[in-house]
Design a protein around this motif. Structure first.
Motif, PDB file in Angstrom:
ATOM      1  N   CYS A  27       0.835  -1.199   0.000  1.00  0.00           N
ATOM      2  CA  CYS A  27       0.000   0.000   0.000  1.00  0.00           C
ATOM      3  C   CYS A  27       0.876   1.258   0.000  1.00  0.00           C
ATOM      4  O   CYS A  27       0.934   2.011   0.979  1.00  0.00           O
ATOM      5  N   ARG A  36      -0.737   6.326  -3.551  1.00  0.00           N
ATOM      6  CA  ARG A  36      -1.536   6.260  -4.774  1.00  0.00           C
ATOM      7  C   ARG A  36      -1.353   7.523  -5.598  1.00  0.00           C
ATOM      8  O   ARG A  36      -1.033   8.588  -5.074  1.00  0.00           O
ATOM      9  N   GLU A  76       2.364   3.674 -10.728  1.00  0.00           N
ATOM     10  CA  GLU A  76       1.365   2.831 -10.075  1.00  0.00           C
ATOM     11  C   GLU A  76       0.538   2.099 -11.114  1.00  0.00           C
ATOM     12  O   GLU A  76       0.053   2.686 -12.090  1.00  0.00           O
ATOM     13  N   ARG A  95      -3.639  -0.367  -7.534  1.00  0.00           N
ATOM     14  CA  ARG A  95      -4.559   0.618  -6.959  1.00  0.00           C
ATOM     15  C   ARG A  95      -5.841  -0.054  -6.457  1.00  0.00           C
ATOM     16  O   ARG A  95      -6.382   0.308  -5.411  1.00  0.00           O
ATOM     17  N   LYS A 112      -5.084  -1.759  -3.119  1.00  0.00           N
ATOM     18  CA  LYS A 112      -5.008  -0.773  -2.043  1.00  0.00           C
ATOM     19  C   LYS A 112      -6.399  -0.320  -1.624  1.00  0.00           C
ATOM     20  O   LYS A 112      -6.693  -0.198  -0.421  1.00  0.00           O
ATOM     21  N   SER A 113      -7.263  -0.070  -2.596  1.00  0.00           N
ATOM     22  CA  SER A 113      -8.615   0.385  -2.276  1.00  0.00           C
ATOM     23  C   SER A 113      -9.369  -0.673  -1.487  1.00  0.00           C
ATOM     24  O   SER A 113     -10.052  -0.354  -0.502  1.00  0.00           O
ATOM     25  N   ASP A 172       0.756   5.132   1.896  1.00  0.00           N
ATOM     26  CA  ASP A 172      -0.338   5.992   1.464  1.00  0.00           C
ATOM     27  C   ASP A 172      -0.935   6.733   2.662  1.00  0.00           C
ATOM     28  O   ASP A 172      -1.009   6.195   3.773  1.00  0.00           O
TER      29      ASP A 172
END
Length: 443
Positions: free
Chosen positions: A266, A269, A274, A279, A282-283, A318
């Motif tokens: 993570c 972003r 990236e 992404r 991570k979300s 992040d």
């Protein structure tokens, strides 16, 4: 087939049945004096549809030891007997096999009631002596097996005494993780446990050991996660793994999820390098961490899921993840006292010469990490063996006994090891950690 052919086949089957009956009675006469008769039901009584009537099993295909009858003269119905087969088929209709819908299904992902009832039964059926098994209904069983086999550890067996120094970090972890498990009624409302704890520090300072000690002291199931665990080459598979991880953590709660090197999973972003898949992972991780939370008035304290994370590069994490990891602890290099304790722990299985002064050695290892101290102890403990085998042939080395190699570690061995092994953490790195903690620390 013409009707007269059916009549002929029927007659042949009746004759064959009479022969089998005669053979069975003959075999029974050798075992008991009491006559044993087969059921009086004749094929004519139930053979309404010859097309579905199976032929009887010949007696010569069955070993004599398996042909057993009770002494009362009553023959129990066998599963493979004609009468039983006819009754079994008749229950489903005229020779039609029973449909799959009549049998209970083990998995139906489209039916949430089946999943809910099955998961409830799995939890209720697990007694104190058994381990609960995660219900994989609606999930990919291969992914579940990966997490069960490679991640779940129910007893890390690492205690606070196994970790030297780091008293401040231990105190903070007890307050953030252990005490809410011991006093769940107190840690409610505004005093609810932290959603996540981030451990920051140079490599080799004991962050992973602290996480395992937390899991052991809490008595929780321990999930040890790395970037390779949550990475897949298939599109959308990594997000499923993240979601499945937290589902399993809630099932095995109370649970400790330890994500090592979280900066690799993570990172920030919006950077140019990236990838879209990264992404999405991570979300999903951020969403799942928001859904974990601590115990509230309506939550069961035994279902708490605590997220621990460790990183050597906190400045790459992040911002949204940093916000969710509410408690941020600095794990520093060991002090002089800590280095003495580390030396004592590392050498507890090795014979040490009386001339070895651990305090003097610890003074010479300023800015050494715990991993560096372990490496020095390992290298020093092998010095005597190296001197013993010097100049020997392979045959002579193999002929040496264990007692000949068990020589004490001397002060000279440590001095040689200190000259060979340097520290692995630079002063510039230490300044970066201190600057980041001054800006974002939460101790």
């Amino acid at each position: 087939m013409p009707f007269h052919c059916w009549i002929q086949v029927r007659q042949e089957l009746v004759e064959e049945y009479e022969q089998v009956r005669s053979i069975v009675n003959t075999l029974e006469s050798f075992k008991t004096d009491k006559p044993v008769d087969l059921p009086s039901t004749r094929p004519e009584d139930y053979m309404r549809d010859p097309a579905v009537w199976p032929p009887p099993t010949p007696a010569e295909h069955r070993p004599p030891a398996q042909v057993k009858r009770p002494a009362t003269g009553v023959k129990p119905q066998r599963k493979d007997s004609p009468g039983m087969q006819h009754q079994h088929r008749g229950a489903a209709g005229k020779g039609q096999p029973s449909s799959k819908s009549d049998r209970p299904t083990g998995r139906d992902p489209r039916n949430p009631k089946v999943k809910e009832e099955k998961g409830k039964n799995a939890q209720e059926g697990a007694t104190e002596g058994e381990l609960k098994k995660f219900d994989d209904t609606g999930y990919d069983s291969d992914l579940v097996n990966v997490l069960e086999r490679d991640i779940v550890s129910r007893n890390p067996n690492v205690h606070w005494n196994d970790i030297a120094d780091l008293e401040d970090a231990k105190k903070l972890l007890r307050e953030a993780v252990v005490l809410p498990m011991w006093m769940p009624d107190f840690f409610r409302g505004i005093r609810r446990p932290w959603k996540g704890v981030l451990m920051v520090g140079p490599p080799g300072t004991g962050k992973t050991m602290l996480a395992k000690a937390v899991a052991t002291e809490c008595g929780t199931t321990f999930f040890n996660i790395s970037s390779s665990t949550l990475t897949s080459k298939y599109r959308g598979e990594s997000e499923k793994l993240v979601r499945l991880l937290f589902e399993m953590a809630r099932f095995y709660a109370p649970t400790t999820i330890f994500i090592d090197e979280i900066d690799s999973i993570c990172g920030r972003r919006g950077t140019s390098d990236e990838h879209e898949a990264s992404r999405r992972v991570k979300s999903e991780l951020l969403v799942q961490m928001d859904g974990v939370g601590g115990a509230t008035e309506n939550d069961d304290p035994s279902k708490m899921v605590m997220v621990l994370a460790a990183t050597n590069f906190p400045w790459d994490i992040d911002e949204a993840l940093r916000r969710r990891l509410e408690k941020r602890i600095y794990i520093p290099l060991p002090t002089v006292k800590g280095r003495v304790d580390l030396l004592r722990i590392s050498l507890r299985e090795v014979e040490v010469s009386p001339d070895v002064d651990l305090a003097v050695i610890a003074e010479k290892m300023e800015d050494y990490s715990g991993a560096d101290i372990t490496n020095i102890c390992r290298d020093a403990s092998m010095m005597a063996m190296r001197r013993r085998i010097q100049g020997l042939s392979p045959e002579e080395i193999r002929a040496l006994s264990k007692d000949e190699l068990q020589m004490p570690v001397t002060m000279e061995d440590f001095e040689i090891a200190l000259r060979k092994i340097s520290k692995s953490v630079s002063a510039a790195d230490l300044k970066k950690y201190e600057a980041w903690m001054n800006e974002f620390g939460s101790v």
